[in-house]
Design an enzyme around this catalytic site. Sequence first.
Site, PDB file in Angstrom:
ATOM      1  CE  LYS A  99      -3.825   2.175   2.394  1.00  0.00           C
ATOM      2  NZ  LYS A  99      -3.651   2.991   3.472  1.00  0.00           N
ATOM      3  CB  ALA A 186      -8.640   8.121   4.379  1.00  0.00           C
ATOM      4  N   GLY A 187     -11.077   8.390   6.194  1.00  0.00           N
ATOM      5  CA  GLY A 187     -12.205   9.030   6.431  1.00  0.00           C
ATOM      6  C   GLY A 187     -13.607   8.656   6.688  1.00  0.00           C
ATOM      7  CB  THR A 209      -9.406   5.976  12.656  1.00  0.00           C
ATOM      8  OG1 THR A 209      -8.213   6.074  12.309  1.00  0.00           O
ATOM      9  CG2 THR A 209      -9.521   6.901  14.219  1.00  0.00           C
TER      10      THR A 209
END
Lengths: 258, 370
Positions: A99, A186-187, A209
């Site tokens: 990645k 992401a996000g 996350t």
Amino acid sequence: MKNKSLQIGDKKFQSRLFTGTGKFSSSQLMRDSLLASESELITVALKRVDVQNNEDDILSHLQHPHISLLPNTSGVRNAKEAIFAAELSREALETNWVKLEIHPDPKYLLPDPIETLKAAEELVKKGFVVMPYIHADPVLCKKLEDVGCQCVMPLGAPIGSNKGLKTLDFLEIIIEQSNVPVVVDAGIGSPSHAAFAMEIGADAVLVNTAIAVSQNPVEMAIAFKMAVEAGRMAYEAKLAPKRNFAEASSPLTQFLND
Amino acid sequence: MTNFKELFDQYNWDETLSGILSKTPQEVEFALAKDKIDLEDFKALISPAGKPFLEEMVQRSHQLTRKRFGNTIQMYAPMYLSNECQNICTYCGFSFTNKIPRRTLTNEEILKEVGFLKSKGYDHILLVTGEANRTVGVDYISNAMQLIRKHFSNITIEVQPLDQDEYERLVADGLYAVLVYQETYHREEYKKHHPKGKKSNFDYRLETPDRLGRAGIHKIGLGALFGLEDWRADSFFTALHLKYLQKTYWQTKYSISFPRLRPHSGGLEPKVEMTDSDLVQLIAAYRILDEDVELSISTRESEVFRNNIVQMGITSMSAESKTNPGGYVVEKQSLEQFEISDERSTEEIAKMLQKQGLEAVWKDWENNWA
């Protein structure tokens, strides 16, 4: 009904939920959560692990027949460092998957499009399966596809922000144009964000996350698994079209049929 | 703006301080209602008017920190290489006029200390020296780094300010970060505390982070030594410095430390006291100002304080530290720079973190890529 499997490079995935290993309160909780998610592709920051050490705490907790490791280059600032990191990881972890994350900005960890394209081209030539983390930039995605990337990983919002698909309009263009799988990275902060990404046709999502920092990471991992499956199922079943106006009971054009 | 000094010179200490002290509860509420605060809001949060909002500030700081850094605390250990120093600093145990035995570690001694820290699991190390350019100059530091580089993924130094080309050389040797605290941003008070030696040059120290940024360092650590002057004004200037640097050297990471004056040989009493509550308020205010800045707490602070502060915005900490050269193995009894307060072992600290649902992170860098 099972979702259709997803192919990237030489691998087939039943799960379209990719996950990450950062921010958990313990390696055991990380393992329990990731196994509960049924994720088959799990990214790990090379800077967090000791690749020379067989007993590395993170790596040893990721050993499982269903898990493929996706080493990431988080922490590198340019193409040169990324290529070096990828080669070290290929040697030590015996995988040619990488990645590609190049973020010269350590504050928001926003990816450098120029260095990413440069590194991707070189790594593909060296035989890597390259999964580049990038802005939701449709032109860049096509260029990465052209140099041989096996998928693209545009961001939904700044990494770790949990804000959802802030880049929606651009993600839709990327999905429309792409010949390689599109993984929204992401996000993504909640299962509904993940389901939405799948509904608009993303091939997979990567979540870290939102699982690791939740009050109950194992339950949250299961919630994401279900959301991704539901979103994909809805996409495959074809969503009913949205309408801006209600269908009139007395159509204005009725006279044409009279 | 090519240098922080140009910005700094536009500010007046007394006006800044009275601006902070006159902040009202309404201004604190206004600041807390925002998603992103600016430096005027920061003043309100660190002001006396911010005190009644402490719990709210700390809750927010906790949440922001978990979101950005996860349930983790980065561990590091300091290693003092030398206590030789040509400076007079009124608060420091290594000050030139203190009659203490001086010692600079040899290669063999450095490796003995390294062996101890590796056995404890450390992978991020902070090398510390006094300022003695003839014996502990950039050649000595470079040699020490090359010696230990294969043992640590992440090397930080806290040494005398250097020139840009010297930093460039050390970055090429694998240096990750430099900590350089201004001690106080109060120019006149700084002079009083640093009457002799190269450190007496306030401006050279003030411009050090600029030289570091230009040298392409990965991380710069800022801070003030609390007790020399008013902590609120010093913290405002540290925040001003941080914001300037982030915009100018955008590829560099930043950290803030919070040293409070500790007893040492020939000790100095703090001129302005900073209470535990003040320090908690400040840490929360920094986190609300900046979600990404690393906030670090050392063994200067007490067990009880450290047990609690790890949930309030802190992202890295040391443990079992020795502040004397050779303190781990080579010469345990030599004089310390300052007395540490939390004397628990590394294992105890890791266990304390674990009990609180936090993972001690040992490795988070790779120094072989660059």
